[in-house]
Motif scaffolding. Structure first.
Motif, PDB file in Angstrom:
ATOM      1  N   PRO A 277       5.225   5.108  16.743  1.00  0.00           N
ATOM      2  CA  PRO A 277       4.264   6.203  16.534  1.00  0.00           C
ATOM      3  C   PRO A 277       4.919   7.345  15.777  1.00  0.00           C
ATOM      4  N   ASP A 278       4.168   7.934  14.850  1.00  0.00           N
ATOM      5  CA  ASP A 278       4.725   9.037  14.061  1.00  0.00           C
ATOM      6  C   ASP A 278       4.313  10.407  14.591  1.00  0.00           C
ATOM      7  N   GLY A 279       3.580  10.456  15.721  1.00  0.00           N
ATOM      8  CA  GLY A 279       3.154  11.717  16.302  1.00  0.00           C
ATOM      9  C   GLY A 279       1.916  12.301  15.673  1.00  0.00           C
ATOM     10  N   ARG A 280       1.372  11.621  14.657  1.00  0.00           N
ATOM     11  CA  ARG A 280       0.167  12.115  13.975  1.00  0.00           C
ATOM     12  C   ARG A 280      -0.950  11.081  14.006  1.00  0.00           C
ATOM     13  N   GLY A 281      -0.862  10.142  14.911  1.00  0.00           N
ATOM     14  CA  GLY A 281      -1.875   9.098  15.013  1.00  0.00           C
ATOM     15  C   GLY A 281      -1.577   7.875  14.172  1.00  0.00           C
ATOM     16  N   GLY A 282      -0.463   7.896  13.479  1.00  0.00           N
ATOM     17  CA  GLY A 282      -0.066   6.763  12.653  1.00  0.00           C
ATOM     18  C   GLY A 282       1.201   6.113  13.172  1.00  0.00           C
ATOM     19  N   PHE A 283       1.742   5.207  12.375  1.00  0.00           N
ATOM     20  CA  PHE A 283       2.918   4.437  12.782  1.00  0.00           C
ATOM     21  C   PHE A 283       3.853   4.263  11.589  1.00  0.00           C
ATOM     22  N   SER A 284       5.113   3.966  11.900  1.00  0.00           N
ATOM     23  CA  SER A 284       6.082   3.689  10.851  1.00  0.00           C
ATOM     24  C   SER A 284       6.843   2.414  11.181  1.00  0.00           C
ATOM     25  N   LEU A 285       7.348   1.774  10.140  1.00  0.00           N
ATOM     26  CA  LEU A 285       8.113   0.538  10.295  1.00  0.00           C
ATOM     27  C   LEU A 285       9.248   0.577   9.282  1.00  0.00           C
ATOM     28  N   ASP A 286      10.483   0.513   9.774  1.00  0.00           N
ATOM     29  CA  ASP A 286      11.666   0.527   8.912  1.00  0.00           C
ATOM     30  C   ASP A 286      12.287  -0.866   8.890  1.00  0.00           C
ATOM     31  N   LEU A 287      12.579  -1.354   7.683  1.00  0.00           N
ATOM     32  CA  LEU A 287      13.029  -2.726   7.512  1.00  0.00           C
ATOM     33  C   LEU A 287      14.300  -2.789   6.677  1.00  0.00           C
ATOM     34  N   GLU A 288      15.108  -3.792   6.944  1.00  0.00           N
ATOM     35  CA  GLU A 288      16.251  -4.119   6.106  1.00  0.00           C
ATOM     36  C   GLU A 288      16.152  -5.606   5.785  1.00  0.00           C
ATOM     37  N   LEU A 289      16.131  -5.930   4.505  1.00  0.00           N
ATOM     38  CA  LEU A 289      15.955  -7.304   4.058  1.00  0.00           C
ATOM     39  C   LEU A 289      17.225  -7.752   3.345  1.00  0.00           C
ATOM     40  N   ARG A 290      17.943  -8.694   3.938  1.00  0.00           N
ATOM     41  CA  ARG A 290      19.225  -9.149   3.387  1.00  0.00           C
ATOM     42  C   ARG A 290      19.074 -10.551   2.794  1.00  0.00           C
ATOM     43  N   LEU A 291      19.476 -10.679   1.523  1.00  0.00           N
ATOM     44  CA  LEU A 291      19.278 -11.907   0.761  1.00  0.00           C
ATOM     45  C   LEU A 291      20.601 -12.621   0.504  1.00  0.00           C
ATOM     46  N   GLU A 292      20.520 -13.934   0.483  1.00  0.00           N
ATOM     47  CA  GLU A 292      21.675 -14.792   0.201  1.00  0.00           C
ATOM     48  C   GLU A 292      21.780 -15.036  -1.300  1.00  0.00           C
ATOM     49  N   ARG A 293      23.006 -15.045  -1.805  1.00  0.00           N
ATOM     50  CA  ARG A 293      23.202 -15.381  -3.213  1.00  0.00           C
ATOM     51  C   ARG A 293      22.825 -16.843  -3.446  1.00  0.00           C
ATOM     52  N   GLY A 294      22.307 -17.132  -4.651  1.00  0.00           N
ATOM     53  CA  GLY A 294      21.935 -18.503  -4.972  1.00  0.00           C
ATOM     54  C   GLY A 294      20.852 -18.536  -6.025  1.00  0.00           C
ATOM     55  N   GLU A 295      20.325 -19.716  -6.247  1.00  0.00           N
ATOM     56  CA  GLU A 295      19.300 -19.911  -7.268  1.00  0.00           C
ATOM     57  C   GLU A 295      17.989 -19.268  -6.834  1.00  0.00           C
ATOM     58  N   THR A 296      17.343 -18.583  -7.769  1.00  0.00           N
ATOM     59  CA  THR A 296      16.086 -17.881  -7.481  1.00  0.00           C
ATOM     60  C   THR A 296      14.913 -18.809  -7.783  1.00  0.00           C
ATOM     61  N   VAL A 297      14.337 -19.374  -6.734  1.00  0.00           N
ATOM     62  CA  VAL A 297      13.238 -20.329  -6.876  1.00  0.00           C
ATOM     63  C   VAL A 297      12.062 -19.856  -6.033  1.00  0.00           C
ATOM     64  N   LEU A 298      10.958 -19.523  -6.682  1.00  0.00           N
ATOM     65  CA  LEU A 298       9.799 -19.059  -5.943  1.00  0.00           C
ATOM     66  C   LEU A 298       9.108 -20.203  -5.208  1.00  0.00           C
ATOM     67  N   PRO A 299       8.603 -19.951  -4.003  1.00  0.00           N
ATOM     68  CA  PRO A 299       7.780 -20.965  -3.329  1.00  0.00           C
ATOM     69  C   PRO A 299       6.449 -21.126  -4.048  1.00  0.00           C
ATOM     70  N   HIS A 300       5.783 -22.219  -3.731  1.00  0.00           N
ATOM     71  CA  HIS A 300       4.451 -22.468  -4.326  1.00  0.00           C
ATOM     72  C   HIS A 300       3.470 -21.437  -3.810  1.00  0.00           C
ATOM     73  N   CYS A 301       2.701 -20.854  -4.737  1.00  0.00           N
ATOM     74  CA  CYS A 301       1.681 -19.882  -4.358  1.00  0.00           C
ATOM     75  C   CYS A 301       0.366 -20.614  -4.103  1.00  0.00           C
ATOM     76  N   PRO A 302      -0.198 -20.505  -2.909  1.00  0.00           N
ATOM     77  CA  PRO A 302      -1.351 -21.338  -2.547  1.00  0.00           C
ATOM     78  C   PRO A 302      -2.692 -20.888  -3.121  1.00  0.00           C
ATOM     79  N   LEU A 303      -2.807 -19.593  -3.503  1.00  0.00           N
ATOM     80  CA  LEU A 303      -4.107 -19.072  -3.915  1.00  0.00           C
ATOM     81  C   LEU A 303      -4.021 -18.355  -5.253  1.00  0.00           C
ATOM     82  N   PRO A 304      -5.075 -18.441  -6.065  1.00  0.00           N
ATOM     83  CA  PRO A 304      -5.088 -17.719  -7.332  1.00  0.00           C
ATOM     84  C   PRO A 304      -5.253 -16.217  -7.127  1.00  0.00           C
TER      85      PRO A 304
END
Length: 304
Positions: A277-304
């Protein structure tokens, strides 16, 4: 006098397979696969053939049951379209997608990488690029405000500049915009580029949990199993950075009543987070995204 043809009726043909010798049938099918030029395809097909034959023997599969199973697979394909991908949904509810994601990331996880999660059937191609700090909840989207702040880093903690962060989520009504005619096109979707410190942020609304689609064969299977159909509230992310493996993951609201019984088995422990809760009726979310070195291959996108 009987003809030679009549005398030979029912006589075994040299090399013929016998119903009492499933091992010979399996060997023949594996031999038919022996000429597959692609070595990985040959490996996968060999394993698939062995496991399918073993399954049929273990459960004494009947011809009628095989017909029913094949019809189910046909209907999975027929039920896929612009609103959903039933094939991906099937892999999800069987836990296969989560298993493959976690197995593929085991080296990264051993070094502190972010746990992956299944892509799911609702990722869309050409999601709009938005400026950091922008709101992905378009006009008239109800819900408690949510501010998401994140950093994209290598496994060694180096900020990844100009990493592409795609995000999408369901509305507080539990629907993605491609499912809901009342939402604007590409509502609650966005693409952000990280700054010189690997940072990104955006505004949205707090998502809600929702049932997976049950109007197709996967819904029939869940009903037959007596299973629940709910996913806990979450946000999806796909992170792309040059020289690194693509990370597909989700972050879940730990206060959601279904947080520990996700129908697709995706809400693993480290991805369960508290929306503060941010004290004003809203919310916050803090993230850390750690990636591995390697080949960059996108997954299949299911929808146009």
């Amino acid at each position: 006098m009987k003809s030679a043809h009549a005398l030979n009726m029912g006589a075994p043909t040299p090399g013929a397979l016998s119903a009492s010798d499933p091992a010979a049938l399996l060997a023949a099918v594996l031999q038919a696969n022996a000429g597959t030029a692609n070595t990985r395809l040959k490996q996968v097909m060999d394993a698939l053939i062995r496991h399918l034959h073993a399954l049929a023997l273990e459960v004494d599969l009947s011809p009628a049951e095989l017909d029913q199973a094949l019809d189910f697979l046909v209907r999975v394909g027929q039920a896929s379209g612009p609103q959903k991908n039933e094939g991906i949904l099937l892999a999800d509810i069987l836990g296969l997608a989560t298993l493959v994601q976690l197995r593929g990331a085991r080296e990264a996880l051993a070094q502190g990488g972010t746990e992956p999660a299944l892509v799911g059937p609702f990722w869309r191609a050409n999601q709009p690029v938005r400026a950091c700090g922008e709101n992905i909840a378009l006009a008239d989207t109800p819900g408690a405000p949510l501010h998401v702040r994140g950093r994209v880093l290598s496994l060694t903690g180096v900020p990844l500049v100009d990493a592409r962060v795609e995000t999408w989520q369901a509305s507080p009504q539990g629907l993605y915009e491609n499912q809901d005619p009342h939402q604007q096109d590409m509502n609650l979707r966005g693409v952000f580029l990280t700054d010189g410190q690997g940072r990104f942020d955006f505004h949205s609304v707090r998502p809600a949990g929702y049932p997976v689609p049950v109007d197709g064969p996967c819904g029939e299977l869940l009903a037959a199993q007596g299973r629940g159909v709910m996913r806990p509230a979450h946000l999806h992310f796909i992170v792309v950075a040059a020289g690194h493996k693509v990370l597909a993951t989700q972050f879940f609201d730990i206060e959601d009543p279904h947080a520990h019984k996700d129908v697709v088995f995706g809400a693993v422990g480290s991805l369960l987070r508290r929306f503060e809760p941010d004290g004003r009726g809203g919310f916050s979310l803090d993230l850390e995204l750690r990636l591995e070195r390697g080949e960059t291959v996108l997954p299949h996108c299911p929808l146009p």
